[in-house]
Design an enzyme around this catalytic site. Sequence first.
Site, mmCIF file in Angstrom:
data_model
loop_
_atom_site.group_PDB
_atom_site.id
_atom_site.type_symbol
_atom_site.label_atom_id
_atom_site.label_comp_id
_atom_site.label_asym_id
_atom_site.label_seq_id
_atom_site.Cartn_x
_atom_site.Cartn_y
_atom_site.Cartn_z
ATOM 1 N N LYS A 1 0.847 -1.194 0.000
ATOM 2 C CA LYS A 1 0.000 0.000 0.000
ATOM 3 C C LYS A 1 0.880 1.240 0.000
ATOM 4 O O LYS A 1 1.876 1.308 0.722
ATOM 5 C CB LYS A 1 -0.905 -0.031 1.238
ATOM 6 C CG LYS A 1 -1.897 1.120 1.338
ATOM 7 C CD LYS A 1 -2.734 0.956 2.594
ATOM 8 C CE LYS A 1 -3.740 2.083 2.759
ATOM 9 N NZ LYS A 1 -4.565 1.908 3.985
ATOM 10 N N SER B 1 -9.425 1.887 3.096
ATOM 11 C CA SER B 1 -8.463 2.589 2.268
ATOM 12 C C SER B 1 -7.428 1.678 1.598
ATOM 13 O O SER B 1 -6.638 2.133 0.772
ATOM 14 C CB SER B 1 -7.728 3.627 3.119
ATOM 15 O OG SER B 1 -6.958 3.007 4.133
ATOM 16 N N SER C 1 -9.880 -0.176 7.157
ATOM 17 C CA SER C 1 -9.170 -0.101 5.873
ATOM 18 C C SER C 1 -8.827 -1.443 5.240
ATOM 19 O O SER C 1 -8.541 -1.504 4.046
ATOM 20 C CB SER C 1 -7.898 0.728 6.038
ATOM 21 O OG SER C 1 -8.222 2.061 6.326
#
Length: 225
Positions: free
Chosen positions: A69, A144, A168
């Site tokens: 990420k 996210s 997330s």
Amino acid sequence: MSRTDPHPAGVRRRVARAHLDRIEAVGPKVNATVTVLAERALAMAESADEAVAAGAAVGPFHGVPFTVKDSLDVAGVVTTRGSTLFEDHVANADATAVARLRAAGGIPLAKMNLPEFSYWTETDNPLVGRTRNPWNAGRTPGGSSGGESAAIAAGMSPLGLGSDVAISVRGPSRHGHRRAEGHPGPDTCHRTLARGAPPVLARGPHGPQRAGHRDRSRRPRRSRR
């Protein structure tokens, strides 16, 4: 780990190459990648093959490619955090989670999309744009860690490193993806996403709950004096 390699020569480079080919094939449709580390990953995979051939001791993730990420630093690679403020920010060291996975033999393959500063439940930002759900381009992969979840679901990566403070990782798992077995709680910072593992739900007294979330809907109120 045993130094005896049961796999044919060059397999780690071929595995990395196969995932890079998959990124190239479906990447434009899903829009999950921020930075692809193709040359670096292939060179590391080749070194991993050579280490095994030489009989060197190797880690449990030796030669396994993984994606990261883009809120987590990879040394020498831009970490945008999904913001124009950081579009030229090059990390000078690995994030702890990245460093640990690399120490176990993992190979960073690409940086994956996220909402700006990880601050939303969908994955969209001014730099890369919107990441789409690989099963249905009209739907969201969540956020996210939506870039990671989309990459795992689309076969672009066998292992993804995301983050979860509120929802997330658990949020994207709800949008048709799968995450690592276990149930990260609200204090969790880093978790991996793995293909094929079932999403974990908790069951409260009033029905199913997402893991790590408490049912507060019918909690008795304290009387005030």
